[in-house]
Design a protein around this motif. Structure first.
Motif, PDB file in Angstrom:
ATOM      1  N   ASP A  86      44.385  50.916  27.887  1.00  0.00           N
ATOM      2  CA  ASP A  86      44.095  49.580  27.366  1.00  0.00           C
ATOM      3  C   ASP A  86      44.748  48.477  28.202  1.00  0.00           C
ATOM      4  O   ASP A  86      44.278  47.342  28.214  1.00  0.00           O
ATOM      5  N   GLU A  87      45.830  48.788  28.860  1.00  0.00           N
ATOM      6  CA  GLU A  87      46.587  47.761  29.574  1.00  0.00           C
ATOM      7  C   GLU A  87      46.044  47.495  30.984  1.00  0.00           C
ATOM      8  O   GLU A  87      46.632  46.735  31.742  1.00  0.00           O
ATOM      9  N   CYS A  88      44.960  48.157  31.346  1.00  0.00           N
ATOM     10  CA  CYS A  88      44.384  47.982  32.689  1.00  0.00           C
ATOM     11  C   CYS A  88      42.896  47.686  32.582  1.00  0.00           C
ATOM     12  O   CYS A  88      42.232  48.137  31.643  1.00  0.00           O
ATOM     13  N   GLU A  89      42.390  46.933  33.526  1.00  0.00           N
ATOM     14  CA  GLU A  89      40.959  46.634  33.559  1.00  0.00           C
ATOM     15  C   GLU A  89      40.522  46.388  34.995  1.00  0.00           C
ATOM     16  O   GLU A  89      41.325  46.099  35.886  1.00  0.00           O
ATOM     17  N   PHE A  90      39.215  46.526  35.222  1.00  0.00           N
ATOM     18  CA  PHE A  90      38.661  46.272  36.545  1.00  0.00           C
ATOM     19  C   PHE A  90      38.759  44.784  36.876  1.00  0.00           C
ATOM     20  O   PHE A  90      38.522  43.922  36.022  1.00  0.00           O
ATOM     21  N   TYR A  91      39.129  44.501  38.109  1.00  0.00           N
ATOM     22  CA  TYR A  91      39.210  43.115  38.588  1.00  0.00           C
ATOM     23  C   TYR A  91      37.794  42.655  38.914  1.00  0.00           C
ATOM     24  O   TYR A  91      37.096  43.254  39.732  1.00  0.00           O
ATOM     25  N   GLU A  92      37.348  41.583  38.261  1.00  0.00           N
ATOM     26  CA  GLU A  92      35.956  41.173  38.375  1.00  0.00           C
ATOM     27  C   GLU A  92      35.715  40.205  39.533  1.00  0.00           C
ATOM     28  O   GLU A  92      34.623  40.183  40.103  1.00  0.00           O
ATOM     29  N   ASP A  93      36.689  39.362  39.878  1.00  0.00           N
ATOM     30  CA  ASP A  93      36.508  38.437  40.996  1.00  0.00           C
ATOM     31  C   ASP A  93      36.608  39.192  42.319  1.00  0.00           C
ATOM     32  O   ASP A  93      36.890  40.387  42.350  1.00  0.00           O
ATOM     33  N   GLU A  94      36.399  38.479  43.388  1.00  0.00           N
ATOM     34  CA  GLU A  94      36.375  39.138  44.696  1.00  0.00           C
ATOM     35  C   GLU A  94      37.779  39.517  45.164  1.00  0.00           C
ATOM     36  O   GLU A  94      38.705  38.716  45.101  1.00  0.00           O
ATOM     37  N   TRP A  95      37.895  40.748  45.636  1.00  0.00           N
ATOM     38  CA  TRP A  95      39.116  41.236  46.266  1.00  0.00           C
ATOM     39  C   TRP A  95      38.694  41.878  47.589  1.00  0.00           C
ATOM     40  O   TRP A  95      37.789  42.700  47.633  1.00  0.00           O
ATOM     41  N   GLU A  96      39.383  41.521  48.657  1.00  0.00           N
ATOM     42  CA  GLU A  96      38.971  41.975  49.981  1.00  0.00           C
ATOM     43  C   GLU A  96      39.661  43.275  50.392  1.00  0.00           C
ATOM     44  O   GLU A  96      40.822  43.532  50.036  1.00  0.00           O
ATOM     45  N   PHE A  97      38.918  44.079  51.158  1.00  0.00           N
ATOM     46  CA  PHE A  97      39.399  45.319  51.757  1.00  0.00           C
ATOM     47  C   PHE A  97      38.988  45.300  53.231  1.00  0.00           C
ATOM     48  O   PHE A  97      38.194  44.468  53.660  1.00  0.00           O
TER      49      PHE A  97
END
Length: 686
Positions: free
Chosen positions: A275-286
């Motif tokens: 419950d304490e974690c979720e997918f990051y929806e905004d852009e994250w670069e790799f």
């Protein structure tokens, strides 16, 4: 074969006996030089008389010859020979045939076939009473290739970026006489249009390789090549948790390495259970790189190296493998997030995993043993270590001059502000998108302005955010005050000053707030001895203002003379005069409008219009281009352009409205409106 040889020897023996018999009992009348063989009863008598064998054989009666003589054939072509004896006649079948061509020759009875080009000697030998021998020269020229074919196809299926491999290709050479020959792709006589080890691209799909036999020019094509896009897709996921203890810690967990495949299903299932974690929806670069690229730094941002290519969690990387079987992947670190640990086994760390590489807590993983046309996945896990916003500093209110445009007023407002976090950390935040409500630069007073404060990376306006709020903006307010309009000056006849139509300006100068005297005597400036064409117009003229009637009359006369207008010279600057000025401005836009950067006429007799009229009236004088400063603080040279509403209001003027005006209205204003209405009626009547 044995039977054939026996018959041949039998025939030869019988022929020799017959010859001896004939020679003994019949006699032979042969003359060769000084030797008369008829003088001898037998060959033995001739031998006893010491007549040599060579003398006897050289006699025409004993001659031996093979045919043809000198001859030219093609390698592999059959050549037939015959033999003739002066006494025995055709002895072809009794002749032994030989050559000096060695292994390149082949005999079939009296026919020979030589496969090696060159100059060769053919020899025939016949044995009767004596042994006879004759030679003939045979020239063998090179055989020509009549056709070539691809005997063995090369490798035909490739992935994009692989090198063309012709190693297995064999070419069949078909000759006119010789047997066909099979040669490898790199034979000295063979060339091709797509060189061995040439890198293939997707556009080579469906093409063929053409091979050429250079000496003959014969060509052949391989079957079509198949070139697949040697590409994979790499998709990255970013998971943000509230606390470091919530991270999965797969890097050193027993049983996880080499058995845990990173993919949406496995990562999604873990997020759903946490419950304490979720997918990051905004852009994250790799970033990805070919091969086993070295780690450029665990906690670095974007690596500015051409080996590393950017992609994001929202836009997967489409990677052409170019022959590589391993891809290196890292994530771009940001400020405000838990860093990767220096000790690769320290679980107090950000975490990043790709495919089956879940070793350690570093920011570099490898996708290995890649198979083209597949999709591989990576996942980064982190905690947002943020500064919570506690206070936004103040911005300055601003005061602007009367007539300042809204754009210029916005430029006066602050573009940054100091922000403070709950921990006491201070930083500068940018202010964007200022808006001023209901702004009017010609209406003095206070106006409310609002802007957006964009928090820097690593800051949040809310506690415990699950997502970083880099784009989180807050509203900030300020006040914009527009100053009072400056008073308009009047003309003082006693002082010799000319009345100015707009505050603080002379003809051709910037409008200001103070009155500036204009000398009436041009001789004081130009000198008494110079004869100068004085400016035709000296004051600006604008509809709706208290214009100088004398200047307006001069303008109307100029328009009538210069461009054939039919204006009444009334001294009142009404709609017909305005439209005539707009025509003048449009027809001379290069000199009047373009210096201001506009292309629509204004009807305002201002700096460039005044200069054009004066230059036209005084062509021998040089009137310099004035400083192009907008009137009354406006960005446009004509702040009030006649619009549709103004025109509609003027067309609705009638006698009843004029008669119903109150006595408190200014008499001059009423007269001006009446004059304008009369002028409008006159124009319509024409």
């Amino acid at each position: 074969m044995l039977e054939k040889i026996s018959l041949k020897k039998t025939f030869t023996a019988l022929t020799a006996l017959l010859f001896l018999f004939s020679f003994t009992f019949v006699g032979v009348a042969v003359t060769e030089g000084s030797v008369n063989l008829e003088d001898y009863e037998s060959i033995e008598d001739a031998k006893e008389a010491e007549i040599s064998e060579e003398q006897m054989k050289s006699s025409a009666f004993f001659s031996f010859e093979i045919q043809p003589g000198n001859e030219e054939v093609t390698a592999g072509e059959w050549q037939e020979y015959s033999a003739h004896h002066s006494y025995y006649g055709d002895v072809t079948d009794s002749t032994d045939w030989s050559d000096d061509a060695g292994d390149s020759s082949e005999w079939d009875n009296n026919q020979i076939r030589i496969t090696e080009p060159g100059e060769w000697t053919i020899t025939g030998k016949f044995s009767g009473v004596f042994s006879y021998e004759d030679d003939a020269a045979l020239t063998v020229k090179e055989d020509q290739v009549q056709e070539i074919k691809i005997k063995t196809q090369p490798k035909l299926e490739y992935f994009q970026g692989e090198d063309l491999d012709l190693t297995d290709m064999e070419v069949k050479l078909i000759y006119e006489f010789l047997d066909s020959e099979v040669v490898p792709y790199n034979h000295e006589d063979i060339s091709n249009d797509s060189e061995h080890e040439t890198e293939l691209e997707a556009e080579n799909d469906g093409e063929t390789v053409t091979v050429t036999h250079e000496p003959s020019g014969q060509t052949a094509d391989t079957d079509e090549l198949t070139v697949l896009e040697n590409a994979i897709a790499v998709e990255a996921m970013k998971v943000v948790c509230e606390d470091e203890s919530d991270l999965p810690e797969w890097g050193d967990e027993p049983g996880i390495p080499k058995g845990h495949n990173i993919n949406p299903k496995s990562v999604g299932a873990w997020v759903a259970e946490t419950d304490e974690c979720e997918f990051y929806e905004d852009e994250w670069e790799f970033q990805w790189a070919y091969g086993e690229e070295d780690n450029p730094g665990d906690n670095e941002g974007v690596v500015e190296d051409e080996a590393w290519n950017l992609f994001s969690n929202n836009e997967p990387a489409e990677i052409n493998l170019n022959g590589y079987s391993t891809i290196a992947v890292r994530e771009v670190m940001r400020e405000g997030y838990l860093p990767f640990s220096e000790d690769l086994q320290d679980s107090e760390s950000a975490e990043f995993y790709c495919h089956e590489d879940v070793y350690n807590y570093d920011n570099l993983e490898y996708i290995e043993d890649i198979e083209p046309e597949n999709t591989y996945y990576c996942a980064g896990f982190n905690v947002f270590e943020y500064e919570i916003l506690a206070e936004i500093g103040e911005v300055d209110d601003v005061e602007v001059d009367y007539g300042t445009s809204e754009e210029d007023a916005r430029d006066e407002l602050d573009d940054e502000v100091t922000i403070t976090s709950e921990s006491g950390e201070e930083e500068t935040a940018q202010i964007e998108d200022w808006e001023i409500q209901d702004y009017d630069g010609e209406s003095p007073g206070d106006y409310d302005a609002t802007g957006s404060v964009v928090l820097p990376e690593g800051w949040s306006s809310e506690p415990a955010p699950m997502q970083a709020q880099e784009n989180n903006s807050l509203t900030i307010e300020a006040t914009v005050t527009v100053g009072e309009a400056p008073p308009e000056p009047t003309t003082s006849a006693a002082s010799g000053q000319r009345r100015q139509p707009y505050p603080g300006t002379t003809q051709g100068e910037v409008l200001g707030e103070e009155d500036i005297d204009i000398p009436m005597e041009m001789e004081e400036i130009l000198g008494e001895e110079d004869e100068v064409c004085e400016p035709y117009l000296t004051e600006f003229i604008r509809q709706g203002r208290d214009n100088n009637p004398e200047e307006v009359r001069k303008l109307q006369e100029f328009l009538n003379d210069y461009q054939g207008e039919n204006l009444s010279v009334t001294g009142f600057y009404g709609l017909p005069s305005v439209e005539a000025v707009m025509t003048l401005q449009s027809e001379n836009a290069e000199e009047i409008l373009e210096p201001w950067g506009i292309n629509e006429p204004t009807g305002f007799v201002y700096k460039t219009t005044l200069r054009f009229i004066n230059q036209t009236q005084c062509p021998d004088e040089e009137f310099p281009m004035p400083e192009l400063t907008p009137a009354s603080g406006h960005n446009q040279p004509a702040p009030e352009v006649l619009g549709e509403t103004d025109q509609a209001e003027r067309e609705e003027i009638n006698w009843e409205s004029l008669l119903n005006q109150t006595d408190s209205e200014n008499l001059q204003s009423r007269l001006n409106r009446l004059a304008e209405f009369i002028e409008l009626l006159r124009v319509r009547a024409e």
